[in-house]
Design a protein around this motif. Sequence first.
Motif, mmCIF file in Angstrom:
data_model
loop_
_atom_site.group_PDB
_atom_site.id
_atom_site.type_symbol
_atom_site.label_atom_id
_atom_site.label_comp_id
_atom_site.label_asym_id
_atom_site.label_seq_id
_atom_site.Cartn_x
_atom_site.Cartn_y
_atom_site.Cartn_z
ATOM 1 N N PHE A 13 0.821 -1.203 0.000
ATOM 2 C CA PHE A 13 0.000 0.000 0.000
ATOM 3 C C PHE A 13 0.856 1.255 0.000
ATOM 4 O O PHE A 13 2.022 1.245 0.395
ATOM 5 N N LEU A 14 0.247 2.349 -0.466
ATOM 6 C CA LEU A 14 0.856 3.673 -0.408
ATOM 7 C C LEU A 14 0.406 4.322 0.887
ATOM 8 O O LEU A 14 -0.751 4.196 1.292
ATOM 9 N N ALA A 15 1.337 5.042 1.541
ATOM 10 C CA ALA A 15 1.015 5.616 2.848
ATOM 11 C C ALA A 15 1.810 6.885 3.103
ATOM 12 O O ALA A 15 2.882 7.089 2.545
ATOM 13 N N ALA A 16 1.253 7.707 3.982
ATOM 14 C CA ALA A 16 1.980 8.853 4.555
ATOM 15 C C ALA A 16 2.443 8.394 5.934
ATOM 16 O O ALA A 16 1.708 7.696 6.644
ATOM 17 N N ILE A 17 3.663 8.756 6.285
ATOM 18 C CA ILE A 17 4.217 8.304 7.563
ATOM 19 C C ILE A 17 4.666 9.501 8.396
ATOM 20 O O ILE A 17 5.135 10.502 7.861
ATOM 21 N N PRO A 18 4.523 9.391 9.714
ATOM 22 C CA PRO A 18 5.022 10.472 10.573
ATOM 23 C C PRO A 18 6.540 10.405 10.676
ATOM 24 O O PRO A 18 7.142 9.345 10.485
ATOM 25 N N ASP A 19 7.155 11.540 10.999
ATOM 26 C CA ASP A 19 8.589 11.549 11.269
ATOM 27 C C ASP A 19 8.834 10.748 12.551
ATOM 28 O O ASP A 19 7.900 10.446 13.308
ATOM 29 N N ALA A 20 10.087 10.396 12.819
ATOM 30 C CA ALA A 20 10.419 9.516 13.955
ATOM 31 C C ALA A 20 9.990 10.105 15.299
ATOM 32 O O ALA A 20 9.464 9.382 16.156
ATOM 33 N N ALA A 21 10.193 11.401 15.513
ATOM 34 C CA ALA A 21 9.822 12.018 16.793
ATOM 35 C C ALA A 21 8.305 11.981 16.998
ATOM 36 O O ALA A 21 7.827 11.678 18.091
ATOM 37 N N THR A 22 7.551 12.264 15.945
ATOM 38 C CA THR A 22 6.093 12.224 16.048
ATOM 39 C C THR A 22 5.616 10.791 16.250
ATOM 40 O O THR A 22 4.715 10.533 17.054
ATOM 41 N N LYS A 42 -1.886 -4.624 21.998
ATOM 42 C CA LYS A 42 -0.525 -4.065 22.009
ATOM 43 C C LYS A 42 -0.457 -2.838 21.089
ATOM 44 O O LYS A 42 -0.872 -2.921 19.928
ATOM 45 N N PRO A 43 0.075 -1.711 21.578
ATOM 46 C CA PRO A 43 0.227 -0.534 20.698
ATOM 47 C C PRO A 43 1.107 -0.849 19.485
ATOM 48 O O PRO A 43 2.084 -1.599 19.589
ATOM 49 N N ILE A 44 0.725 -0.283 18.359
ATOM 50 C CA ILE A 44 1.500 -0.433 17.123
ATOM 51 C C ILE A 44 2.879 0.195 17.336
ATOM 52 O O ILE A 44 2.988 1.295 17.883
ATOM 53 N N GLU A 45 3.919 -0.495 16.900
ATOM 54 C CA GLU A 45 5.289 0.016 17.038
ATOM 55 C C GLU A 45 5.456 1.307 16.224
ATOM 56 O O GLU A 45 4.845 1.457 15.162
ATOM 57 N N PRO A 46 6.298 2.226 16.716
ATOM 58 C CA PRO A 46 6.452 3.521 16.038
ATOM 59 C C PRO A 46 6.805 3.412 14.551
ATOM 60 O O PRO A 46 6.283 4.177 13.737
ATOM 61 N N GLU A 47 7.644 2.458 14.198
ATOM 62 C CA GLU A 47 8.070 2.337 12.794
ATOM 63 C C GLU A 47 6.970 1.768 11.887
ATOM 64 O O GLU A 47 7.122 1.741 10.671
ATOM 65 N N ARG A 48 5.854 1.358 12.447
ATOM 66 C CA ARG A 48 4.730 0.831 11.659
ATOM 67 C C ARG A 48 3.557 1.807 11.583
ATOM 68 O O ARG A 48 2.555 1.527 10.926
ATOM 69 N N LEU A 49 3.654 2.950 12.257
ATOM 70 C CA LEU A 49 2.565 3.933 12.245
ATOM 71 C C LEU A 49 2.500 4.620 10.882
ATOM 72 O O LEU A 49 3.531 4.999 10.322
ATOM 73 N N HIS A 50 1.291 4.776 10.362
ATOM 74 C CA HIS A 50 1.128 5.356 9.021
ATOM 75 C C HIS A 50 -0.332 5.741 8.795
ATOM 76 O O HIS A 50 -1.208 5.361 9.569
ATOM 77 N N VAL A 51 -0.560 6.464 7.710
ATOM 78 C CA VAL A 51 -1.901 6.724 7.191
ATOM 79 C C VAL A 51 -1.965 6.046 5.827
ATOM 80 O O VAL A 51 -1.243 6.435 4.903
ATOM 81 N N SER A 52 -2.786 5.024 5.696
ATOM 82 C CA SER A 52 -2.935 4.329 4.412
ATOM 83 C C SER A 52 -3.627 5.247 3.412
ATOM 84 O O SER A 52 -4.626 5.887 3.736
ATOM 85 N N TRP A 156 2.179 16.740 12.197
ATOM 86 C CA TRP A 156 3.486 16.626 11.563
ATOM 87 C C TRP A 156 3.374 17.134 10.138
ATOM 88 O O TRP A 156 2.287 17.290 9.606
ATOM 89 N N THR A 157 4.516 17.405 9.558
ATOM 90 C CA THR A 157 4.567 17.826 8.169
ATOM 91 C C THR A 157 4.821 16.603 7.304
ATOM 92 O O THR A 157 5.798 15.875 7.522
ATOM 93 N N VAL A 158 3.932 16.367 6.355
ATOM 94 C CA VAL A 158 4.109 15.268 5.410
ATOM 95 C C VAL A 158 5.097 15.745 4.354
ATOM 96 O O VAL A 158 4.801 16.661 3.588
ATOM 97 N N ASN A 159 6.278 15.142 4.369
ATOM 98 C CA ASN A 159 7.346 15.496 3.431
ATOM 99 C C ASN A 159 7.518 14.476 2.324
ATOM 100 O O ASN A 159 8.236 14.721 1.358
ATOM 101 N N GLU A 160 6.902 13.304 2.503
ATOM 102 C CA GLU A 160 7.031 12.234 1.524
ATOM 103 C C GLU A 160 5.890 11.245 1.730
ATOM 104 O O GLU A 160 5.185 11.285 2.735
ATOM 105 N N PHE A 161 5.716 10.391 0.753
ATOM 106 C CA PHE A 161 4.847 9.236 0.932
ATOM 107 C C PHE A 161 5.600 8.027 0.407
ATOM 108 O O PHE A 161 6.599 8.167 -0.319
ATOM 109 N N VAL A 162 5.169 6.844 0.842
ATOM 110 C CA VAL A 162 5.965 5.645 0.621
ATOM 111 C C VAL A 162 5.100 4.488 0.128
ATOM 112 O O VAL A 162 3.889 4.461 0.342
ATOM 113 N N LEU A 163 5.761 3.533 -0.516
ATOM 114 C CA LEU A 163 5.158 2.257 -0.861
ATOM 115 C C LEU A 163 5.624 1.271 0.201
ATOM 116 O O LEU A 163 6.827 1.057 0.365
#
Length: 184
Positions: A13-22, A42-52, A156-163
């Motif tokens: 999926f394509l997603a927007a992700i928060p920066d590490a601090a956020t 269990k809370p989602i790990e920080p590196e897996r947080l995203h907006v699909s 947060w500021t969305v600076n990129e989106f990812v696959l």
Amino acid sequence: MDAYSSSNDARLFLAAIPDAATAARIHQLAGVLKGAHRFSGKPIEPERLHVSLFFLSGLPQQEIREACAAAADVRIKPFEVSFDRTASFRGKRGSRPFVLVGDKGLQPLTSFRRMLGDAMLRRGLRWVTNTNFTPHVTLLYDARSVEEYPIEPISWTVNEFVLIQSLSGHDYLARWPLEARAVA
């Protein structure tokens, strides 16, 4: 294996992700709210947080390549998103998503997704671009559900989106920085 392929079990999926601090702040908030709402999930790990944004799982390779080409076509400046509430979504019995949501602070994200969808439509990917979109960040899954509740806004500021390919973790297969580039 093609650069954009995924196993049958993986989600793509394509997603927007928060920066590490956020992402760390969101994860911390999820832990606090887990206790406050007596969730057992269990809370989602920080590196897996995203907006699909768009799901690409199950598409043929050529269509995944077209979706990535459409992603590369999008021209927009970075923008701010802001989530100001939590809520439980309906989900599978015993596994309801507990999420961050918002309204006005997510309008730029909704507009961006519409632009990305239009780019995919121009490449013939109509079935990928359904118009149903409720921007959210999933914090955890739980059997319990709670009503919507206001929180101190998380932005947060969305600076990129990812696959993203998701199986046992999140692998970023491609990244597209946001910038207003001149179209040649």
